[in-house]
Design a protein around this motif. Sequence first.
Motif, PDB file in Angstrom:
ATOM      1  N   LEU A 137       0.776  -1.471   0.287  1.00  0.00           N
ATOM      2  CA  LEU A 137       0.207   0.260   0.101  1.00  0.00           C
ATOM      3  C   LEU A 137       0.984   1.097   0.056  1.00  0.00           C
ATOM      4  O   LEU A 137       0.534   1.849  -0.569  1.00  0.00           O
ATOM      5  N   ARG A 138       2.101   0.672   0.663  1.00  0.00           N
ATOM      6  CA  ARG A 138       2.719   2.341   0.624  1.00  0.00           C
ATOM      7  C   ARG A 138       3.557   2.427  -0.637  1.00  0.00           C
ATOM      8  O   ARG A 138       3.726   3.894  -1.056  1.00  0.00           O
ATOM      9  N   VAL A 186       1.740   7.715  -6.493  1.00  0.00           N
ATOM     10  CA  VAL A 186       0.835   8.640  -7.095  1.00  0.00           C
ATOM     11  C   VAL A 186       0.909   9.850  -7.490  1.00  0.00           C
ATOM     12  O   VAL A 186       2.066  10.683  -6.904  1.00  0.00           O
ATOM     13  N   PRO A 187       1.220   9.861  -8.378  1.00  0.00           N
ATOM     14  CA  PRO A 187       1.777  12.098  -9.252  1.00  0.00           C
ATOM     15  C   PRO A 187       0.909  12.564  -8.306  1.00  0.00           C
ATOM     16  O   PRO A 187       0.084  12.924  -8.088  1.00  0.00           O
ATOM     17  N   VAL A 188       2.015  13.444  -7.463  1.00  0.00           N
ATOM     18  CA  VAL A 188       2.065  14.571  -7.085  1.00  0.00           C
ATOM     19  C   VAL A 188       0.609  16.095  -7.496  1.00  0.00           C
ATOM     20  O   VAL A 188      -0.686  16.024  -6.523  1.00  0.00           O
ATOM     21  N   ASP A 189       1.152  15.994  -8.810  1.00  0.00           N
ATOM     22  CA  ASP A 189      -0.359  16.274  -8.344  1.00  0.00           C
ATOM     23  C   ASP A 189      -1.971  16.009  -9.094  1.00  0.00           C
ATOM     24  O   ASP A 189      -3.167  16.422  -8.266  1.00  0.00           O
ATOM     25  N   LEU A 190      -1.868  14.373  -8.195  1.00  0.00           N
ATOM     26  CA  LEU A 190      -3.262  13.743  -8.721  1.00  0.00           C
ATOM     27  C   LEU A 190      -3.239  13.670  -7.162  1.00  0.00           C
ATOM     28  O   LEU A 190      -4.225  13.616  -6.480  1.00  0.00           O
ATOM     29  N   LYS A 191      -2.680  13.837  -6.382  1.00  0.00           N
ATOM     30  CA  LYS A 191      -3.018  13.595  -4.463  1.00  0.00           C
ATOM     31  C   LYS A 191      -3.088  15.101  -4.474  1.00  0.00           C
ATOM     32  O   LYS A 191      -4.212  15.168  -3.834  1.00  0.00           O
ATOM     33  N   VAL A 233      -1.793   3.082  12.134  1.00  0.00           N
ATOM     34  CA  VAL A 233      -0.781   3.047  10.512  1.00  0.00           C
ATOM     35  C   VAL A 233      -1.050   3.863   9.303  1.00  0.00           C
ATOM     36  O   VAL A 233      -0.217   4.252   8.993  1.00  0.00           O
ATOM     37  N   GLY A 234      -2.419   4.312   9.467  1.00  0.00           N
ATOM     38  CA  GLY A 234      -2.407   5.337   8.156  1.00  0.00           C
ATOM     39  C   GLY A 234      -1.887   6.524   8.118  1.00  0.00           C
ATOM     40  O   GLY A 234      -1.823   7.333   7.529  1.00  0.00           O
ATOM     41  N   ARG A 235      -2.209   7.231   9.851  1.00  0.00           N
ATOM     42  CA  ARG A 235      -1.482   8.139   9.818  1.00  0.00           C
ATOM     43  C   ARG A 235      -0.716   8.724   9.773  1.00  0.00           C
ATOM     44  O   ARG A 235       0.376   9.262   9.247  1.00  0.00           O
ATOM     45  N   LEU A 236       0.945   7.224   9.992  1.00  0.00           N
ATOM     46  CA  LEU A 236       2.306   7.109   9.998  1.00  0.00           C
ATOM     47  C   LEU A 236       2.947   7.000   8.445  1.00  0.00           C
ATOM     48  O   LEU A 236       3.085   7.414   7.534  1.00  0.00           O
ATOM     49  N   MET A 237       1.910   6.167   7.445  1.00  0.00           N
ATOM     50  CA  MET A 237       1.823   5.717   6.103  1.00  0.00           C
ATOM     51  C   MET A 237       1.273   7.318   4.592  1.00  0.00           C
ATOM     52  O   MET A 237       2.085   7.542   3.917  1.00  0.00           O
ATOM     53  N   PHE A 238       0.024   7.171   5.266  1.00  0.00           N
ATOM     54  CA  PHE A 238      -0.049   8.206   4.613  1.00  0.00           C
ATOM     55  C   PHE A 238      -0.071  10.033   5.000  1.00  0.00           C
ATOM     56  O   PHE A 238      -0.015   9.689   6.779  1.00  0.00           O
ATOM     57  N   ASN A 239      -0.338  11.222   5.103  1.00  0.00           N
ATOM     58  CA  ASN A 239      -0.209  12.245   5.411  1.00  0.00           C
ATOM     59  C   ASN A 239      -0.882  12.762   5.772  1.00  0.00           C
ATOM     60  O   ASN A 239      -2.402  11.889   5.746  1.00  0.00           O
ATOM     61  N   SER A 240      -1.237  13.721   6.900  1.00  0.00           N
ATOM     62  CA  SER A 240      -2.605  13.836   7.806  1.00  0.00           C
ATOM     63  C   SER A 240      -3.718  14.908   6.710  1.00  0.00           C
ATOM     64  O   SER A 240      -4.700  14.717   7.062  1.00  0.00           O
ATOM     65  N   ARG A 241      -2.622  14.958   5.276  1.00  0.00           N
ATOM     66  CA  ARG A 241      -3.903  15.494   4.933  1.00  0.00           C
ATOM     67  C   ARG A 241      -4.899  14.656   4.056  1.00  0.00           C
ATOM     68  O   ARG A 241      -6.375  14.861   3.664  1.00  0.00           O
ATOM     69  N   LEU A 242      -4.143  13.407   3.423  1.00  0.00           N
ATOM     70  CA  LEU A 242      -5.709  12.498   2.522  1.00  0.00           C
ATOM     71  C   LEU A 242      -6.233  12.314   3.753  1.00  0.00           C
ATOM     72  O   LEU A 242      -7.011  11.369   3.591  1.00  0.00           O
ATOM     73  N   TYR A 243      -5.765  11.125   4.911  1.00  0.00           N
ATOM     74  CA  TYR A 243      -6.535  11.097   5.913  1.00  0.00           C
ATOM     75  C   TYR A 243      -7.535  11.872   6.203  1.00  0.00           C
ATOM     76  O   TYR A 243      -8.793  11.218   6.726  1.00  0.00           O
ATOM     77  N   GLY A 244      -7.232  13.307   6.302  1.00  0.00           N
ATOM     78  CA  GLY A 244      -8.435  14.537   6.479  1.00  0.00           C
ATOM     79  C   GLY A 244      -9.546  14.174   5.496  1.00  0.00           C
ATOM     80  O   GLY A 244     -10.782  14.762   5.884  1.00  0.00           O
ATOM     81  N   LYS A 245      -8.802  13.704   4.118  1.00  0.00           N
ATOM     82  CA  LYS A 245     -10.299  13.820   3.505  1.00  0.00           C
ATOM     83  C   LYS A 245     -10.993  12.477   3.171  1.00  0.00           C
ATOM     84  O   LYS A 245     -11.851  11.754   2.667  1.00  0.00           O
ATOM     85  N   VAL A 246     -10.415  11.349   4.437  1.00  0.00           N
ATOM     86  CA  VAL A 246     -11.641   9.993   4.361  1.00  0.00           C
ATOM     87  C   VAL A 246     -12.764  10.564   5.082  1.00  0.00           C
ATOM     88  O   VAL A 246     -13.194  11.325   5.848  1.00  0.00           O
TER      89      VAL A 246
END
Length: 204
Positions: A86-87, A93-98, A120-133
Amino acid sequence: MSDAAEQLLLLEKLQVFKIQGRDKLGRRLLRVIGKVFPARIVSVDVVKRYLEEKIYRALESGGPFSVLYIHTGVHRSENFPGIAALRSIYEAVPVDLKNNLEAVYFVHPDLHARLFLATVGRLMFNSRLYGKVRYASRLDSVWREHVRRSEVELPEFVYEHDEELEYRPMMDYGIESDHPRVYYGAPSVDSPVAMYSMRVKGDG
């Protein structure tokens, strides 16, 4: 299945990833069906190649988009690719898509998935992505609040699970055990695709 071409063909036939429909704000949707992901058959490199060739290129020119992730029937021993995989996929993933990803609608999350993302998700992904869930325990909330239901096709087993949760609401939290499920496995490339039956809900 060792041949990369065969693995790519399998991902295409299973339609694990598909750009389909829009959310309530008009953003394109990347629909992901977790249960049909052949985690024990395809390599991480093949998945990244498939996403780059079939998904990322199609999304790059479309501006903001959302992900509709269907977690129904996902089991660690069958269709979960693993933390390292997953990581690796996320980092590719391209930065623009993120930056263009606006929301992740997470349908039928179980207790393990919630705990995984919260730790684990908070560490593996950035907080910005986690906030979009955005968690959705029922399809009704998905259709009512997030997604244009007439534009999205989902496997029949997703609706069946949703209906079962109406009578057994604690099942996804591990308090009540699930009925035994029959796992059919991923179809071979040479045979007709054993795709699950699909259903599209009207707006009525």
